[in-house]
Enzyme design. Structure first.
Site, PDB file in Angstrom:
ATOM      1  N   ASN A 209     -45.065  48.849 -32.377  1.00 48.47           N
ATOM      2  CA  ASN A 209     -43.659  48.622 -32.736  1.00 48.47           C
ATOM      3  C   ASN A 209     -43.190  47.068 -32.132  1.00 48.47           C
ATOM      4  O   ASN A 209     -44.041  46.465 -31.832  1.00 48.47           O
ATOM      5  CB  ASN A 209     -42.930  49.560 -31.922  1.00 48.47           C
ATOM      6  CG  ASN A 209     -43.192  49.544 -30.550  1.00 48.47           C
ATOM      7  OD1 ASN A 209     -42.786  48.664 -29.791  1.00 48.47           O
ATOM      8  ND2 ASN A 209     -43.657  50.630 -29.913  1.00 48.47           N
ATOM      9  N   ASP A 278     -44.880  57.039 -30.438  1.00 49.30           N
ATOM     10  CA  ASP A 278     -44.697  58.515 -30.411  1.00 49.30           C
ATOM     11  C   ASP A 278     -45.914  59.328 -31.045  1.00 49.30           C
ATOM     12  O   ASP A 278     -46.111  60.673 -30.688  1.00 49.30           O
ATOM     13  CB  ASP A 278     -43.361  59.051 -30.987  1.00 49.30           C
ATOM     14  CG  ASP A 278     -42.181  58.480 -30.119  1.00 49.30           C
ATOM     15  OD1 ASP A 278     -42.409  58.598 -29.049  1.00 49.30           O
ATOM     16  OD2 ASP A 278     -41.134  58.407 -30.669  1.00 49.30           O
ATOM     17  N   LYS A 288     -64.438  50.849 -40.228  1.00 44.89           N
ATOM     18  CA  LYS A 288     -63.093  50.048 -40.759  1.00 44.89           C
ATOM     19  C   LYS A 288     -62.922  51.285 -42.034  1.00 44.89           C
ATOM     20  O   LYS A 288     -64.060  51.573 -42.792  1.00 44.89           O
ATOM     21  CB  LYS A 288     -63.274  48.929 -41.305  1.00 44.89           C
ATOM     22  CG  LYS A 288     -61.943  48.331 -41.768  1.00 44.89           C
ATOM     23  CD  LYS A 288     -62.224  46.850 -42.150  1.00 44.89           C
ATOM     24  CE  LYS A 288     -61.192  46.575 -43.096  1.00 44.89           C
ATOM     25  NZ  LYS A 288     -61.439  45.391 -44.044  1.00 44.89           N
ATOM     26  N   PHE A 322     -35.804  54.369 -20.545  1.00 46.26           N
ATOM     27  CA  PHE A 322     -35.098  53.680 -21.650  1.00 46.26           C
ATOM     28  C   PHE A 322     -34.845  54.533 -22.852  1.00 46.26           C
ATOM     29  O   PHE A 322     -35.631  55.303 -23.223  1.00 46.26           O
ATOM     30  CB  PHE A 322     -35.876  52.367 -21.701  1.00 46.26           C
ATOM     31  CG  PHE A 322     -35.563  51.303 -21.007  1.00 46.26           C
ATOM     32  CD1 PHE A 322     -35.702  51.384 -19.524  1.00 46.26           C
ATOM     33  CD2 PHE A 322     -35.167  50.112 -21.501  1.00 46.26           C
ATOM     34  CE1 PHE A 322     -35.325  50.208 -18.689  1.00 46.26           C
ATOM     35  CE2 PHE A 322     -34.566  48.988 -20.928  1.00 46.26           C
ATOM     36  CZ  PHE A 322     -34.731  49.223 -19.393  1.00 46.26           C
ATOM     37  N   LYS A 336     -31.480  61.826 -23.939  1.00 54.03           N
ATOM     38  CA  LYS A 336     -32.470  61.864 -22.933  1.00 54.03           C
ATOM     39  C   LYS A 336     -32.894  61.915 -21.533  1.00 54.03           C
ATOM     40  O   LYS A 336     -33.660  62.172 -21.063  1.00 54.03           O
ATOM     41  CB  LYS A 336     -33.074  60.291 -23.518  1.00 54.03           C
ATOM     42  CG  LYS A 336     -33.694  60.588 -25.081  1.00 54.03           C
ATOM     43  CD  LYS A 336     -34.049  59.014 -25.592  1.00 54.03           C
ATOM     44  CE  LYS A 336     -34.497  59.094 -26.914  1.00 54.03           C
ATOM     45  NZ  LYS A 336     -34.624  57.825 -27.783  1.00 54.03           N
ATOM     46  N   LYS A 340     -35.216  64.561 -20.233  1.00 48.29           N
ATOM     47  CA  LYS A 340     -36.516  63.821 -19.677  1.00 48.29           C
ATOM     48  C   LYS A 340     -36.362  64.019 -18.134  1.00 48.29           C
ATOM     49  O   LYS A 340     -37.168  63.561 -17.202  1.00 48.29           O
ATOM     50  CB  LYS A 340     -37.048  62.900 -19.989  1.00 48.29           C
ATOM     51  CG  LYS A 340     -37.200  62.558 -21.647  1.00 48.29           C
ATOM     52  CD  LYS A 340     -37.814  61.669 -22.142  1.00 48.29           C
ATOM     53  CE  LYS A 340     -38.216  61.572 -23.520  1.00 48.29           C
ATOM     54  NZ  LYS A 340     -39.037  60.433 -24.318  1.00 48.29           N
TER      55      LYS A 340
END
Ligand code: CTP
Length: 405
Positions: A209, A278, A288, A322, A336, A340
């Site tokens: 990301n 995730d 490959k 976060f 969250k 969590k």
């Protein structure tokens, strides 16, 4: 506390005499260093009389009997003092500090100085607003220096606008705040995760990301500056590990999880700023992947949710997660926090214009278990990091007070 006051060459130099008085009143020892420009506006004798100490006026003292001791005096001044305040900080000084130029005593001493720095700029409005000055300020803020913004008003040059030196009382208060904040994480271990993770698809490809790691690294810098022993566990980013941190490089969510739990024991605060992927491919092919069909489907499995596991195993530790969101920030941050079992979740908007990823700045929403939200306005990531630690420490005091721990 021993403070070096650097006086730059501006008309506001005379106001530093009042600043000296305020610092001495607070019980600090003050060593004044004047640039050549400053001495055009105020005589060193004024500061010598106020501080009872010889004022440093040049890199090489001409009347010193020992050339060597005068040549290394800037190192001594840097080592003997706990805080550097520069008032007025001219555009020239800001540029030199930002770029590491060292051509006189003050700029050389600045490079040798490792403690907190407070800068009180003063200059003409156009000079203040110039892109060069603003970019130098951004660099200095990112470095963790506290900037006491100049006031708007009538300037010596006749212009009206921003650029007038802040009142000495305000500069002295910025020094107080910097001292108060300085070592409030002394003796603690703070575990921080940062950056993205990379989940391999084959030996050359991966899923990842846009996280730059800047927020997590700013948190590590801030915690270290406040006296903490910092363990920084980071995914791959283009940043140098902050000075003084124990640095652990990882690639995948699995590696990050394992390193986090190996280093959990001594930590009293955990901040999970990393943008953990995730999903991952459980069985990564050893060769490959070849382009064989028009379409490719990949079956991905969830990665371990490190934060959720920490929420179950954290014990007395303060756990800060976060939330990287593109919409419904308040709602998702709150969700969250509960899901969590965190003590605080830092919500930030990512993606699009002004998004948190890759930027040097951030604005965040802190969700607390009390149901309260605290909005931290847009500022450099380093300033936001310090605000987050301010709130973490307040929160912990509150937990101790209510649980009697
Ligand atoms: N996190 C984690 N392990 C994961 C995924 C996320 O530890 N496998 C942590 C992140 O470090 C962050 C927090 O969980 O502190 C929230 O991350 P985010 O990606 O915003 O949330 P997710 O739990 O992945 O939820 P969603 O994708 O539904 O927004």
């Amino acid at each position: 506390m021993n403070i070096v006051l650097g006086v730059g060459g501006g008309i506001a130099a005379y106001k530093s005499a009042e600043l000296v008085r305020l610092l001495i009143e607070r019980g600090h020892g003050v060593q004044v260093v004047m640039t050549a420009g400053a001495q055009e506006f105020v005589r060193p004798l004024t500061f010598a009389a106020l501080t009872g100490r010889k004022v440093v006026t040049s890199l090489f003292s001409t009347n010193s009997e020992s050339t060597l001791s005068s040549a290394i005096e800037h190192i001594g001044v840097a080592q003997e003092n706990d805080l550097l305040v520069v008032s007025p900080a001219t555009a020239d000084l800001l540029a030199k500090f930002a770029n590491g130029l060292a051509d006189d005593f003050l700029t050389t001493m600045y490079l040798a100085f490792t403690g907190p720095v407070v800068l009180a700029p003063a200059m003409n409005s156009n000079m203040w607003l110039h892109a060069a000055t603003q970019s130098n300020l951004e660099t200095l803020r990112r470095r963790g220096h506290r900037i006491v913004d100049p006031e708007e008003g009538q300037l010596a040059c006749g212009m009206v606008g921003p650029g007038r030196l802040a009142a000495p009382e305000q500069i002295a208060m910025a020094v107080d705040a910097e001292i108060g904040r300085r070592r409030d994480l002394d003796g603690e271990t703070v575990l921080i995760t940062a950056g993205p993770t990379q989940e391999p698809l084959d030996p050359v490809r991966y899923i990842s990301n846009r996280s730059s790691g800047k927020m997590g690294y700013a948190l590590a810098e801030a915690a270290a500056a406040r006296g903490a022993k910092v363990v920084l566990i980071s995914g791959p980013v283009h940043l140098a590990p902050p000075r003084g941190c124990t640095f652990i490089a990882v690639h995948t969510a699995r590696e990050m999880r394992d390193r986090v739990f190996e280093n959990l024991q001594p930590a009293s605060v955990i901040v999970k700023a990393a943008a953990v992927a995730d999903f991952h491919l459980s069985k990564v092919p050893s060769q490959k992947m070849k382009k064989t069909a028009a379409r490719l489907s990949l079956e991905l499995d969830p990665t371990p949710d490190i934060l959720a596991e920490l929420g179950r195993k954290k014990g007395d530790r303060l756990l800060v997660g976060f939330a990287a969101e593109t919409e419904n920030l308040q709602q998702e941050t709150r969700r969250k926090l509960e899901a969590k079992n965190c003590d605080m979740v830092v919500g930030n908007l990512v993606g699009g214009e002004g998004g948190a990823f890759e930027s040097d700045q951030n604005e965040v929403l802190l969700a607390l278990r009390s149901g309260e939200f605290i909005a931290v306005p847009r500022a450099s990531k380093r300033e936001v990091a310090d605000r987050i630690f301010d709130e973490i420490l307040k929160l912990r005091l509150h937990i101790y007070a209510t649980n009697g721990r």
